[in-house]
Design a protein around this motif. Structure first.
Motif, PDB file in Angstrom:
ATOM      1  N   GLY A 115       0.937  -1.410  -0.119  1.00  0.00           N
ATOM      2  CA  GLY A 115       0.021   0.367  -0.013  1.00  0.00           C
ATOM      3  C   GLY A 115       0.630   1.384   0.122  1.00  0.00           C
ATOM      4  O   GLY A 115       2.090   0.884   0.386  1.00  0.00           O
ATOM      5  N   ALA A 116       0.388   2.255  -0.002  1.00  0.00           N
ATOM      6  CA  ALA A 116       0.652   3.975  -0.049  1.00  0.00           C
ATOM      7  C   ALA A 116       1.206   4.651   0.828  1.00  0.00           C
ATOM      8  O   ALA A 116       1.453   6.007   1.108  1.00  0.00           O
ATOM      9  CB  ALA A 116      -0.041   4.279  -1.630  1.00  0.00           C
ATOM     10  N   SER A 117       0.334   4.252   2.234  1.00  0.00           N
ATOM     11  CA  SER A 117       0.242   5.553   2.707  1.00  0.00           C
ATOM     12  C   SER A 117       0.141   6.161   2.703  1.00  0.00           C
ATOM     13  O   SER A 117       0.654   7.757   3.293  1.00  0.00           O
ATOM     14  CB  SER A 117       1.541   5.379   3.779  1.00  0.00           C
ATOM     15  N   ALA A 118      -1.299   6.244   2.055  1.00  0.00           N
ATOM     16  CA  ALA A 118      -1.765   7.743   1.777  1.00  0.00           C
ATOM     17  C   ALA A 118      -1.826   9.124   2.853  1.00  0.00           C
ATOM     18  O   ALA A 118      -2.438  10.288   2.207  1.00  0.00           O
ATOM     19  CB  ALA A 118      -3.058   7.492   0.567  1.00  0.00           C
ATOM     20  N   ARG A 119      -2.407   8.355   3.795  1.00  0.00           N
ATOM     21  CA  ARG A 119      -2.902   8.636   4.942  1.00  0.00           C
ATOM     22  C   ARG A 119      -1.923   9.728   5.494  1.00  0.00           C
ATOM     23  O   ARG A 119      -2.396  10.299   6.739  1.00  0.00           O
ATOM     24  CB  ARG A 119      -4.335   8.375   5.696  1.00  0.00           C
ATOM     25  N   MET A 120      -0.851   8.873   5.872  1.00  0.00           N
ATOM     26  CA  MET A 120       0.662   9.413   6.607  1.00  0.00           C
ATOM     27  C   MET A 120       1.208  11.086   6.344  1.00  0.00           C
ATOM     28  O   MET A 120       2.169  10.906   6.989  1.00  0.00           O
ATOM     29  CB  MET A 120       1.149   8.451   6.415  1.00  0.00           C
ATOM     30  N   GLN A 121       0.732  11.421   5.109  1.00  0.00           N
ATOM     31  CA  GLN A 121       1.293  12.845   5.653  1.00  0.00           C
ATOM     32  C   GLN A 121       3.060  12.497   4.644  1.00  0.00           C
ATOM     33  O   GLN A 121       3.743  12.886   5.393  1.00  0.00           O
ATOM     34  CB  GLN A 121       0.770  14.099   6.325  1.00  0.00           C
ATOM     35  N   GLY A 122       3.270  11.726   3.809  1.00  0.00           N
ATOM     36  CA  GLY A 122       4.183  11.517   3.323  1.00  0.00           C
ATOM     37  C   GLY A 122       5.116  11.106   4.192  1.00  0.00           C
ATOM     38  O   GLY A 122       6.018  10.705   4.101  1.00  0.00           O
ATOM     39  N   ARG A 123       4.897   9.727   5.329  1.00  0.00           N
ATOM     40  CA  ARG A 123       5.106   9.085   6.427  1.00  0.00           C
ATOM     41  C   ARG A 123       5.678   8.000   5.469  1.00  0.00           C
ATOM     42  O   ARG A 123       4.100   7.535   5.118  1.00  0.00           O
ATOM     43  CB  ARG A 123       5.587   9.016   7.428  1.00  0.00           C
ATOM     44  N   ASP A 124       6.268   6.601   5.984  1.00  0.00           N
ATOM     45  CA  ASP A 124       5.404   5.320   5.309  1.00  0.00           C
ATOM     46  C   ASP A 124       4.512   4.896   6.862  1.00  0.00           C
ATOM     47  O   ASP A 124       5.685   4.515   7.958  1.00  0.00           O
ATOM     48  CB  ASP A 124       6.636   4.506   4.981  1.00  0.00           C
ATOM     49  N   LYS A 125       4.024   3.995   7.086  1.00  0.00           N
ATOM     50  CA  LYS A 125       3.287   3.815   8.492  1.00  0.00           C
ATOM     51  C   LYS A 125       3.965   2.104   8.526  1.00  0.00           C
ATOM     52  O   LYS A 125       4.104   1.426   9.172  1.00  0.00           O
ATOM     53  CB  LYS A 125       1.967   3.157   7.663  1.00  0.00           C
ATOM     54  N   LEU A 126       4.373   1.443   7.142  1.00  0.00           N
ATOM     55  CA  LEU A 126       4.892  -0.001   7.494  1.00  0.00           C
ATOM     56  C   LEU A 126       6.521   0.179   8.151  1.00  0.00           C
ATOM     57  O   LEU A 126       6.830  -0.086   8.779  1.00  0.00           O
ATOM     58  CB  LEU A 126       4.544  -0.444   6.110  1.00  0.00           C
ATOM     59  N   MET A 127       6.725   1.319   7.805  1.00  0.00           N
ATOM     60  CA  MET A 127       8.475   1.677   8.470  1.00  0.00           C
ATOM     61  C   MET A 127       8.200   2.576   9.625  1.00  0.00           C
ATOM     62  O   MET A 127       9.479   2.604   9.892  1.00  0.00           O
ATOM     63  CB  MET A 127       9.374   2.324   7.526  1.00  0.00           C
ATOM     64  N   GLU A 128       7.068   3.235   9.512  1.00  0.00           N
ATOM     65  CA  GLU A 128       6.806   3.196  11.317  1.00  0.00           C
ATOM     66  C   GLU A 128       8.128   2.652  12.268  1.00  0.00           C
ATOM     67  O   GLU A 128       7.741   1.314  12.682  1.00  0.00           O
ATOM     68  CB  GLU A 128       5.587   3.862  12.045  1.00  0.00           C
ATOM     69  N   GLU A 129       9.234   3.436  13.766  1.00  0.00           N
ATOM     70  CA  GLU A 129       9.251   2.282  14.207  1.00  0.00           C
ATOM     71  C   GLU A 129       8.508   2.111  15.587  1.00  0.00           C
ATOM     72  O   GLU A 129       8.147   2.573  16.387  1.00  0.00           O
ATOM     73  CB  GLU A 129      10.673   3.074  14.671  1.00  0.00           C
ATOM     74  N   ILE A 130       8.567   0.805  16.226  1.00  0.00           N
ATOM     75  CA  ILE A 130       8.169   0.521  17.289  1.00  0.00           C
ATOM     76  C   ILE A 130       9.203  -0.053  18.081  1.00  0.00           C
ATOM     77  O   ILE A 130       9.961  -1.120  17.803  1.00  0.00           O
ATOM     78  CB  ILE A 130       6.612  -0.490  17.184  1.00  0.00           C
ATOM     79  N   GLU A 131       9.733   0.131  19.563  1.00  0.00           N
ATOM     80  CA  GLU A 131      10.844   0.023  20.100  1.00  0.00           C
ATOM     81  C   GLU A 131      12.315   0.098  18.824  1.00  0.00           C
ATOM     82  O   GLU A 131      12.518  -1.585  19.319  1.00  0.00           O
ATOM     83  CB  GLU A 131      10.412  -1.607  20.461  1.00  0.00           C
ATOM     84  N   GLY A 132      12.585   0.855  18.499  1.00  0.00           N
ATOM     85  CA  GLY A 132      13.724   0.151  17.690  1.00  0.00           C
ATOM     86  C   GLY A 132      13.496  -0.342  15.486  1.00  0.00           C
ATOM     87  O   GLY A 132      14.660   0.243  15.744  1.00  0.00           O
ATOM     88  N   THR A 133      12.583  -1.489  16.499  1.00  0.00           N
ATOM     89  CA  THR A 133      12.502  -1.912  14.885  1.00  0.00           C
ATOM     90  C   THR A 133      11.403  -1.827  13.785  1.00  0.00           C
ATOM     91  O   THR A 133       9.938  -1.150  14.428  1.00  0.00           O
ATOM     92  CB  THR A 133      11.861  -3.550  14.872  1.00  0.00           C
ATOM     93  N   PRO A 134      10.928  -1.081  12.342  1.00  0.00           N
ATOM     94  CA  PRO A 134      10.217  -0.652  11.484  1.00  0.00           C
ATOM     95  C   PRO A 134       8.623  -1.500  11.889  1.00  0.00           C
ATOM     96  O   PRO A 134       9.272  -2.999  12.287  1.00  0.00           O
ATOM     97  CB  PRO A 134      10.593  -1.368  10.622  1.00  0.00           C
TER      98      PRO A 134
END
Length: 193
Positions: A12-31
């Motif tokens: 997916g394009a993470s279209a609603r993330m305002q330019g950020r990639d939701k799947l690469m957002e980090e949780i405890e240092g891990t995407p």
């Protein structure tokens, strides 16, 4: 259970993330994508990851997964499902479809859903929250693959679900329904941890 494949939807394009990639957002240092892939891998089931292209930055977060490029990813979730289904080995008896924006899903949740698989004639299995709200992942027996291979748009497999017997499988808390699509959703979820 080894004939069940896990298909992680990460094209997916993470279209609603305002330019950020939701799947690469980090949780405890891990995407997030890496975290979910490793949780899926720990089930011992074969894992496939649908991505926008072989050159996409998300590929680096998928470890040893079988990466499936989705040329028509811009179409929406259906393109990822169609392409993923077509790439599965002929020996696959069922596929567990897992959107990759769901940070609360754990390895045990995936195993619990897989344990309810009743073979080729059994129902589709759909995870729910502990209070019964339908969510993800969803496990489809092989008989559904032709229909999944024909879906279109961004509605995922809803039409296929309507045509099948569906058994709901409750997972703990909100694991099956917590998906993070916007910066606000991420901020709210992080604040609650």
């Amino acid at each position: 259970m080894s004939k069940i494949a896990i298909l992680l939807l990460a094209a997916g394009a993470s279209a609603r993330m305002q330019g950020r990639d939701k799947l690469m957002e980090e949780i405890e240092g891990t995407p997030l994508l890496s975290l979910l892939y490793h949780r899926a891998l720990q089930t011992g089931l074969p894992c496939y990851v649908a991505v926008p292209s072989q050159a996409h930055p998300r590929v680096a977060a998928t470890g040893r997964a079988h990466v499936i490029p989705v040329p028509k990813a811009a179409e929406g979730m259906a393109a990822s499902i169609r392409t993923g289904i077509a790439a599965l080995p002929d020996t696959t008896e069922a596929v567990m479809i897992l959107p990759c924006d769901m940070p609360e899903l754990q390895t045990q949740d995936l195993l619990q859903l897989a344990a309810h698989f009743q073979g080729p004639d059994g129902p589709v299995l759909r995870a729910t929250s502990s209070d019964g709200t339908p969510g993800h992942p969803v496990l489809f027996p092989r008989r559904c693959f032709p229909a999944l291979g024909q879906i279109s748009g961004d509605q995922g497999a809803r039409n296929v679900l309507r045509s099948q017997e569906v058994q709901l499988v409750a997972l703990p808390g909100q694991h099956a329904v917590t998906d993070l699509d916007t910066p606000e959703a991420w901020a709210h979820w992080r604040a609650g941890r």
